[in-house]
Design a protein around this motif. Structure first.
Motif, PDB file in Angstrom:
ATOM      1  N   GLY A  11     -18.169   5.434   6.914  1.00  0.00           N
ATOM      2  CA  GLY A  11     -19.388   6.173   6.942  1.00  0.00           C
ATOM      3  C   GLY A  11     -19.233   7.691   6.196  1.00  0.00           C
ATOM      4  N   PRO A  12     -20.192   8.447   6.356  1.00  0.00           N
ATOM      5  CA  PRO A  12     -20.104   9.874   5.887  1.00  0.00           C
ATOM      6  C   PRO A  12     -19.004  10.673   5.910  1.00  0.00           C
ATOM      7  N   ASN A  13     -18.470  11.549   5.199  1.00  0.00           N
ATOM      8  CA  ASN A  13     -17.373  12.593   5.072  1.00  0.00           C
ATOM      9  C   ASN A  13     -16.020  11.977   4.994  1.00  0.00           C
ATOM     10  N   LEU A  14     -15.749  10.567   5.175  1.00  0.00           N
ATOM     11  CA  LEU A  14     -14.449   9.794   5.207  1.00  0.00           C
ATOM     12  C   LEU A  14     -13.975   9.922   3.998  1.00  0.00           C
ATOM     13  N   ASN A  15     -14.892  10.230   2.684  1.00  0.00           N
ATOM     14  CA  ASN A  15     -14.089  10.551   1.499  1.00  0.00           C
ATOM     15  C   ASN A  15     -13.295  11.940   1.342  1.00  0.00           C
ATOM     16  N   MET A  16     -13.761  12.840   2.428  1.00  0.00           N
ATOM     17  CA  MET A  16     -13.097  14.102   2.507  1.00  0.00           C
ATOM     18  C   MET A  16     -11.696  14.046   3.340  1.00  0.00           C
ATOM     19  N   ARG A  51     -15.212  -0.207   1.869  1.00  0.00           N
ATOM     20  CA  ARG A  51     -15.794   0.748   1.111  1.00  0.00           C
ATOM     21  C   ARG A  51     -16.142   1.951   2.123  1.00  0.00           C
ATOM     22  N   GLN A  52     -16.787   3.043   1.196  1.00  0.00           N
ATOM     23  CA  GLN A  52     -17.144   4.193   2.086  1.00  0.00           C
ATOM     24  C   GLN A  52     -18.443   4.660   1.340  1.00  0.00           C
ATOM     25  N   THR A  53     -19.237   5.089   2.252  1.00  0.00           N
ATOM     26  CA  THR A  53     -20.427   5.843   1.585  1.00  0.00           C
ATOM     27  C   THR A  53     -20.922   6.957   2.434  1.00  0.00           C
ATOM     28  N   ASN A  54     -21.503   7.916   1.858  1.00  0.00           N
ATOM     29  CA  ASN A  54     -22.248   8.875   2.841  1.00  0.00           C
ATOM     30  C   ASN A  54     -23.766   8.409   2.896  1.00  0.00           C
ATOM     31  N   ILE A  55     -24.184   7.567   2.674  1.00  0.00           N
ATOM     32  CA  ILE A  55     -25.654   7.289   2.659  1.00  0.00           C
ATOM     33  C   ILE A  55     -25.859   6.264   3.724  1.00  0.00           C
ATOM     34  N   GLU A  56     -26.606   6.409   4.818  1.00  0.00           N
ATOM     35  CA  GLU A  56     -26.976   5.589   5.707  1.00  0.00           C
ATOM     36  C   GLU A  56     -27.374   4.323   5.429  1.00  0.00           C
ATOM     37  N   GLY A  57     -28.392   4.426   4.440  1.00  0.00           N
ATOM     38  CA  GLY A  57     -29.052   3.074   4.105  1.00  0.00           C
ATOM     39  C   GLY A  57     -28.176   2.145   3.289  1.00  0.00           C
ATOM     40  N   GLU A  58     -27.321   2.741   2.670  1.00  0.00           N
ATOM     41  CA  GLU A  58     -26.366   1.703   1.915  1.00  0.00           C
ATOM     42  C   GLU A  58     -25.384   1.185   2.920  1.00  0.00           C
ATOM     43  N   LEU A  59     -25.067   1.959   3.890  1.00  0.00           N
ATOM     44  CA  LEU A  59     -23.990   1.437   5.001  1.00  0.00           C
ATOM     45  C   LEU A  59     -24.733   0.063   5.637  1.00  0.00           C
ATOM     46  N   VAL A  60     -26.063   0.373   5.919  1.00  0.00           N
ATOM     47  CA  VAL A  60     -26.972  -0.674   6.549  1.00  0.00           C
ATOM     48  C   VAL A  60     -27.207  -1.792   5.690  1.00  0.00           C
ATOM     49  N   SER A  61     -27.226  -1.506   4.225  1.00  0.00           N
ATOM     50  CA  SER A  61     -27.235  -2.878   3.445  1.00  0.00           C
ATOM     51  C   SER A  61     -25.750  -3.529   3.251  1.00  0.00           C
ATOM     52  N   TRP A  62     -24.776  -2.821   3.328  1.00  0.00           N
ATOM     53  CA  TRP A  62     -23.410  -3.428   3.250  1.00  0.00           C
ATOM     54  C   TRP A  62     -23.248  -4.210   4.491  1.00  0.00           C
ATOM     55  N   ILE A  63     -23.604  -3.695   5.748  1.00  0.00           N
ATOM     56  CA  ILE A  63     -23.474  -4.442   6.884  1.00  0.00           C
ATOM     57  C   ILE A  63     -24.244  -5.846   6.906  1.00  0.00           C
ATOM     58  N   HIS A  82     -23.119   8.279  16.109  1.00  0.00           N
ATOM     59  CA  HIS A  82     -23.882   9.011  17.114  1.00  0.00           C
ATOM     60  C   HIS A  82     -25.329   9.183  16.968  1.00  0.00           C
ATOM     61  N   THR A  83     -25.749   8.752  15.997  1.00  0.00           N
ATOM     62  CA  THR A  83     -27.527   9.007  15.869  1.00  0.00           C
ATOM     63  C   THR A  83     -28.115   7.894  14.980  1.00  0.00           C
ATOM     64  N   SER A  84     -27.427   6.861  14.745  1.00  0.00           N
ATOM     65  CA  SER A  84     -28.034   5.775  14.000  1.00  0.00           C
ATOM     66  C   SER A  84     -28.373   4.434  14.796  1.00  0.00           C
ATOM     67  N   ILE A  85     -29.640   4.229  15.202  1.00  0.00           N
ATOM     68  CA  ILE A  85     -29.807   2.948  15.657  1.00  0.00           C
ATOM     69  C   ILE A  85     -30.093   1.821  14.562  1.00  0.00           C
ATOM     70  N   ALA A  86     -30.462   2.345  13.501  1.00  0.00           N
ATOM     71  CA  ALA A  86     -30.426   1.291  12.297  1.00  0.00           C
ATOM     72  C   ALA A  86     -29.124   0.797  12.168  1.00  0.00           C
ATOM     73  N   LEU A  87     -28.080   1.380  12.190  1.00  0.00           N
ATOM     74  CA  LEU A  87     -26.674   0.843  12.103  1.00  0.00           C
ATOM     75  C   LEU A  87     -26.389  -0.053  13.263  1.00  0.00           C
ATOM     76  N   LEU A  88     -26.888   0.158  14.412  1.00  0.00           N
ATOM     77  CA  LEU A  88     -26.607  -0.611  15.453  1.00  0.00           C
ATOM     78  C   LEU A  88     -27.583  -1.832  15.431  1.00  0.00           C
ATOM     79  N   ASP A  89     -28.598  -1.780  14.911  1.00  0.00           N
ATOM     80  CA  ASP A  89     -29.531  -2.998  14.635  1.00  0.00           C
ATOM     81  C   ASP A  89     -28.987  -3.982  13.481  1.00  0.00           C
ATOM     82  N   ALA A  90     -28.269  -3.353  12.612  1.00  0.00           N
ATOM     83  CA  ALA A  90     -27.770  -4.050  11.514  1.00  0.00           C
ATOM     84  C   ALA A  90     -26.480  -4.900  12.076  1.00  0.00           C
ATOM     85  N   LEU A  91     -25.592  -4.030  12.648  1.00  0.00           N
ATOM     86  CA  LEU A  91     -24.641  -4.804  13.169  1.00  0.00           C
ATOM     87  C   LEU A  91     -24.842  -5.913  14.087  1.00  0.00           C
TER      88      LEU A  91
END
Length: 151
Positions: A11-16, A51-63, A82-91
């Protein structure tokens, strides 16, 4: 025989990595992290999709793309955990074994980092071992896949 594939999603900021708070996250870069995963995958004889992305929706699509394509998911949702129920639901929707990884020990940090929604979909959580945590996660998923294939 086709090698099983494990998705390694970041997810986000791991490119840093290597630049952002090295006292917390270490000096390894995202490229270094990918090499750890590639070397571990080669040793285990599994394929990975890193893969790495800073975009939540893209991460949901990849899942969601993992369903029917991957045998398991290693995910570092970073702050989205810590914030995304969308990621939980996708997983949960994938039905795939998932290991959540955090480079730092989230339990030794700010209180808001102690809980992740995404961990509710994970078979296990690895935190605090730096980029080595990814190798541990890949090994754990590999062992589960082997056990499943033997049954």
């Amino acid at each position: 025989m086709i090698r099983p594939m494990i998705a390694v999603l970041n997810g986000p900021n791991l490119n840093m990595l290597g630049m952002r708070q090295p006292e917390i996250y270490g000096h390894a870069t995202l490229d270094d992290l990918e090499q750890v995963c590639i070397q571990t995958a080669e040793r285990l004889d599994v394929a990975i999709d890193f893969r790495q992305t800073n975009i939540e929706g893209e991460l949901v699509s990849w899942i969601q793309e993992c369903r029917g394509r991957a045998r398991g998911i290693v995910i570092n949702p970073a702050a989205y955990g810590h914030t995304s129920i969308a990621l939980l639901d996708a997983l949960l929707a994938t039905g795939l074994p998932t290991v959540e990884v955090h480079i730092s020990n989230i339990h030794r940090r700010d209180a808001f980092r102690h809980h992740t929604y995404t961990s509710q979909a994970a078979i296990g959580v690895i935190c605090g071992f730096g980029v080595r945590g990814y190798a541990l996660a890949l090994q754990a998923l590999y062992d589960m896949i082997e056990d499943e294939d033997e049954q």
